[in-house]
Enzyme design. Structure first.
Site, PDB file in Angstrom:
ATOM      1  CB  CYS A 151      12.258   9.753   8.542  1.00 49.45           C
ATOM      2  SG  CYS A 151      13.427   8.848   7.526  1.00 49.45           S
ATOM      3  CB  THR A 193       0.475   5.903  11.267  1.00 52.08           C
ATOM      4  OG1 THR A 193      -0.047   7.190  10.992  1.00 52.08           O
ATOM      5  CG2 THR A 193      -0.237   4.890  10.405  1.00 52.08           C
ATOM      6  N   GLY A 194       2.265   4.321  13.380  1.00 52.59           N
ATOM      7  CA  GLY A 194       2.984   3.099  13.759  1.00 52.59           C
ATOM      8  C   GLY A 194       2.422   2.496  15.034  1.00 52.59           C
ATOM      9  CD  GLU A 207       8.727  13.489  11.698  1.00 48.95           C
ATOM     10  OE1 GLU A 207       7.622  12.956  11.883  1.00 48.95           O
ATOM     11  OE2 GLU A 207       9.668  12.916  11.102  1.00 48.95           O
ATOM     12  CD  GLU A 222      12.935   1.488   9.611  1.00 47.86           C
ATOM     13  OE1 GLU A 222      13.487   2.540   9.982  1.00 47.86           O
ATOM     14  OE2 GLU A 222      13.374   0.369   9.879  1.00 47.86           O
ATOM     15  CE  LYS A 229      -2.100   2.863   2.905  1.00 46.73           C
ATOM     16  NZ  LYS A 229      -2.125   4.023   2.001  1.00 46.73           N
ATOM     17  N   GLY A 273       6.323   5.430   8.289  1.00 46.01           N
ATOM     18  CA  GLY A 273       5.423   6.581   8.380  1.00 46.01           C
ATOM     19  C   GLY A 273       5.535   7.218   9.747  1.00 46.01           C
TER      20      GLY A 273
HETATM   21  P1  NAD Z   1       1.536   8.517   7.782  1.00 48.21           P
HETATM   22  O1  NAD Z   1       1.820   7.740   9.009  1.00 48.21           O
HETATM   23  O2  NAD Z   1       0.426   9.483   7.805  1.00 48.21           O
HETATM   24  O3  NAD Z   1       1.221   7.537   6.560  1.00 48.21           O
HETATM   25  C1  NAD Z   1       2.119   6.536   6.121  1.00 48.21           C
HETATM   26  C2  NAD Z   1       1.333   5.445   5.421  1.00 48.21           C
HETATM   27  O4  NAD Z   1       0.452   4.822   6.360  1.00 48.21           O
HETATM   28  C3  NAD Z   1       0.444   5.935   4.284  1.00 48.21           C
HETATM   29  O5  NAD Z   1       0.432   4.968   3.257  1.00 48.21           O
HETATM   30  C4  NAD Z   1      -0.919   6.030   4.961  1.00 48.21           C
HETATM   31  O6  NAD Z   1      -1.990   5.928   4.052  1.00 48.21           O
HETATM   32  C5  NAD Z   1      -0.885   4.843   5.899  1.00 48.21           C
HETATM   33  N1  NAD Z   1      -1.748   4.940   7.076  1.00 48.21           N
HETATM   34  C6  NAD Z   1      -2.219   6.063   7.673  1.00 48.21           C
HETATM   35  N2  NAD Z   1      -2.976   5.744   8.749  1.00 48.21           N
HETATM   36  C7  NAD Z   1      -2.971   4.390   8.834  1.00 48.21           C
HETATM   37  C8  NAD Z   1      -3.555   3.461   9.748  1.00 48.21           C
HETATM   38  N3  NAD Z   1      -4.280   3.850  10.799  1.00 48.21           N
HETATM   39  N4  NAD Z   1      -3.333   2.139   9.560  1.00 48.21           N
HETATM   40  C9  NAD Z   1      -2.561   1.713   8.525  1.00 48.21           C
HETATM   41  N5  NAD Z   1      -1.999   2.549   7.625  1.00 48.21           N
HETATM   42  C10 NAD Z   1      -2.193   3.870   7.778  1.00 48.21           C
HETATM   43  O7  NAD Z   1       2.915   9.214   7.370  1.00 48.21           O
HETATM   44  P2  NAD Z   1       3.174  10.209   6.150  1.00 48.21           P
HETATM   45  O8  NAD Z   1       2.608  11.540   6.495  1.00 48.21           O
HETATM   46  O9  NAD Z   1       2.775   9.560   4.870  1.00 48.21           O
HETATM   47  O10 NAD Z   1       4.780  10.267   6.163  1.00 48.21           O
HETATM   48  C11 NAD Z   1       5.516  11.099   6.999  1.00 48.21           C
HETATM   49  C12 NAD Z   1       6.054  10.329   8.190  1.00 48.21           C
HETATM   50  O11 NAD Z   1       6.829   9.215   7.762  1.00 48.21           O
HETATM   51  C13 NAD Z   1       7.003  11.173   9.029  1.00 48.21           C
HETATM   52  O12 NAD Z   1       6.708  11.012  10.385  1.00 48.21           O
HETATM   53  C14 NAD Z   1       8.370  10.579   8.712  1.00 48.21           C
HETATM   54  O13 NAD Z   1       9.339  10.788   9.701  1.00 48.21           O
HETATM   55  C15 NAD Z   1       8.046   9.149   8.510  1.00 48.21           C
HETATM   56  N6  NAD Z   1       9.096   8.468   7.722  1.00 48.21           N
HETATM   57  C16 NAD Z   1       9.964   7.624   8.380  1.00 48.21           C
HETATM   58  C17 NAD Z   1      11.003   7.003   7.681  1.00 48.21           C
HETATM   59  C18 NAD Z   1      11.988   6.094   8.372  1.00 48.21           C
HETATM   60  O14 NAD Z   1      12.754   5.415   7.676  1.00 48.21           O
HETATM   61  N7  NAD Z   1      12.032   6.033   9.692  1.00 48.21           N
HETATM   62  C19 NAD Z   1      11.146   7.239   6.309  1.00 48.21           C
HETATM   63  C20 NAD Z   1      10.243   8.102   5.681  1.00 48.21           C
HETATM   64  C21 NAD Z   1       9.221   8.712   6.406  1.00 48.21           C
END
Ligand code: NAD
Length: 498
Positions: free
Chosen positions: A289, A237-238, A389, A255, A180, A233
């Site tokens: 990130c 969300t994690g 962040e 991550e 996804k 993400g």
């Molecule tokens: P997000 O958590 O909003 O979304 C990430 C993904 O999760 C998307 O595909 C989204 O549709 C999905 N998602 C959202 N809610 C969900 C749920 N309840 N259950 C399952 N899936 C769900 O993050 P974002 O805004 O897309 O990305 C930015 C974040 O990602 C920042 O916090 C950044 O630090 C982090 N990030 C971390 C790394 C790393 O390697 N540690 C790398 C890139 C980005």
């Protein structure tokens, strides 16, 4: 550019969602429509999970495939992606707002990520163990096996690369996947799945479902037919995914976000530290990130450093990502507004904005979602811009007097993804990075990443590692096999004299 429409890819076929719902993709550079995607729900995700489950447990073609054949297919994927790299980079730049040369670097990394994990597929795995012979003459060894059905969920900041960091090792290990991507940025994933189709992956091995996290993402996290979820993400969300994944105790790899310190000592090379600090915070518009979003600098060096950093940031070019400016637009209007709100909170809480601090609207940029590179001096630990962040081109400056104080400020965060230190004193550099509670650190540089080295966070920045041999193991189960070499009755515990 033609308007592209991205469909789901399920069981070897392109499909629109069951509901028929569709969404537009907005080009962040100018607000125009750059594409559309099918908008899926739980039912579509369930179909994809079923296809992957059948492919893994019933068809068993991919997990049972001769490793040389599997490696050849992954190398073919890499070659096909390399052939389409110009197209993939252009689409990625338009969809995500990153400057074209950065998108080109991402595609290059993605190609080599497939090659790296294709090579690792046939590398030695497992071990053999010496055991006492109280039960008779025995041997014990371990083998690695694929986990099964892997749900892979990724964000929008490195759309292709974050996907490939998961897909390449998961496939190399013999898993079947449901992917996804972020529904903001599915365009490069369309190319990737066209390549999978062409490379001849067996039906059901790779599936893609595009839709919101609240439906598609949650279905993947909750489904008892998914054996592992690997997520990149935000931390919030994690945490939600972890809770949902507990139903069948699936493996979870996370991550997550960061608020990473970049510590600069007065003996550092000024120009070098400034240039790397720029890469640390303004690369990919700060939507990184691991961004070095908190500069922690020795007090005696601060004025000189901030003056030079400000000069360099003010000289940055901002514009349409296809024209290769220093910075492009942020991903969406709502994300830009979120970043601007943080900037306002910084000003309200008394931080001194010495550069930027506003929406950038010069010329054509008025139509897009641009934020000027922003530097806040005189920051203190309680400020929201120091704690949270921001995920944009905004950096805070704090000062320290001693090495211990620098490390203590660096660690005063709930995150632990990355950190950097600049000094010409080698022993001090090592002491400081060893003191930083984070998974990725840099000395006299900031942000370079390598496919062979493990990537991941401490604390609320994640669980598990991506990339490298360690990242490969995340997508494997380990099975212990014990064999009795002289079979025959030993009697109930009679020879048990360990
Ligand atoms: P997000 O958590 O909003 O979304 C990430 C993904 O999760 C998307 O595909 C989204 O549709 C999905 N998602 C959202 N809610 C969900 C749920 N309840 N259950 C399952 N899936 C769900 O993050 P974002 O805004 O897309 O990305 C930015 C974040 O990602 C920042 O916090 C950044 O630090 C982090 N990030 C971390 C790394 C790393 O390697 N540690 C790398 C890139 C980005």
């Amino acid at each position: 550019m033609d308007i592209l429409h991205v469909k789901n890819y399920i069981d070897g076929a392109w499909r629109d969602s069951v509901s028929g719902d569709k969404k537009e993709l907005i080009n962040p550079a100018d607000g125009s429509i750059s594409g559309t995607h099918t908008n899926s729900g739980r039912e579509d995700a369930a179909q994809a999970i079923n296809a992957a489950k059948r492919a893994f447990h019933d068809d068993k073609i991919w997990p049972g495939m001769n490793v040389e054949e599997r490696t050849d297919i992954l190398l073919k994927v890499a070659d096909l992606l390399e052939k389409r790299s110009d197209e993939a980079a252009r689409i990625e730049s338009i969809n995500s707002g990153k400057p074209l040369r950065e998108a080109e670097a991402d595609v290059w990394d993605a190609v080599h990520c497939f090659r790296y994990f294709a090579g690792l597929a046939a590398a030695p795995q497992g071990g053999s163990y010496q055991v006492p012979d109280g039960f008779g003459k025995m041997r014990s060894f371990s083998v690695h096996e694929p986990v099964g059905v892997c749900g892979l969920i990724t964000p929008w900041n490195f759309p292709l690369l974050m996907g490939v960091w998961k897909i390449a090792p998961a496939l190399a290990a013999g898993n079947c996947i449901v992917y996804k991507p972020s529904s903001n940025t599915p365009l490069s994933a369309k190319i990737l799945f066209e390549i999978f189709d062409e490379a001849g992956l067996p039906p059901g091995t790779v599936n893609m479902v595009i839709g919101p996290g609240e439906s598609v993402g949650q279905e993947i996290a909750e489904s008892s037919d998914v054996d592992m979820v690997s997520f990149t993400g935000s931390t919030a969300t994690g945490q939600d995914i972890s809770r949902r994944a507990a139903g069948n105790l699936k493996k979870v790899s996370l991550e997550l976000g960061g608020k990473s310190p970049n510590i600069i000592f007065a003996d550092a090379d000024l120009e070098g530290a400034v240039e790397w600090a720029m890469i640390g915070i303004f690369f990919n518009q700060g939507e990184v990130c691991s961004a070095g979003s908190r500069i922690i600098i020795e007090a005696s060096f601060k004025d000189k450093f901030v003056k030079r950093l400000t000069e360099r940031a003010k000289a940055m070019t901002i514009g349409n990502p296809l024209d290769n400016p220093d910075m492009g637009p942020l991903i969406t209007e709502s994300h830009m507004n979120k970043v601007l709100k943080y900037i306002e909170s910084g000003k309200a809480e008394g931080a001194k904005c010495v550069c930027g601090g506003y929406r950038y609207t010069d010329g054509e940029c008025a139509k897009g979602f641009y934020v000027a590179p922003t530097i806040f001096d005189d920051c203190s630990p309680a400020m929201k811009i120091v704690r949270e962040e921001i995920f944009g081109p905004v950096v805070t400056i704090q000062t320290f007097e001693t090495e211990e104080e620098a490390v203590s400020i660096a660690n005063s965060t709930e995150y632990g993804l990355a950190g950097g230190v600049f000094t010409t004193d080698g022993a001090r550099a090592l002491r400081v990075v060893e003191g930083i509670r984070a998974g990725i650190t840099w000395i006299n540089c900031y942000n370079p990443t390598f496919t062979g080295a493990p990537w991941g966070g401490y604390k609320k920045s994640g669980v598990g590692r991506e990339l490298g041999a360690k990242g490969f193991e995340e997508y494997q189960e380990v099975k212990q096999i014990n064999i009795l070499l002289n079979p025959g009755p030993v009697g109930w515990y009679t020879d048990y004299n360990l």
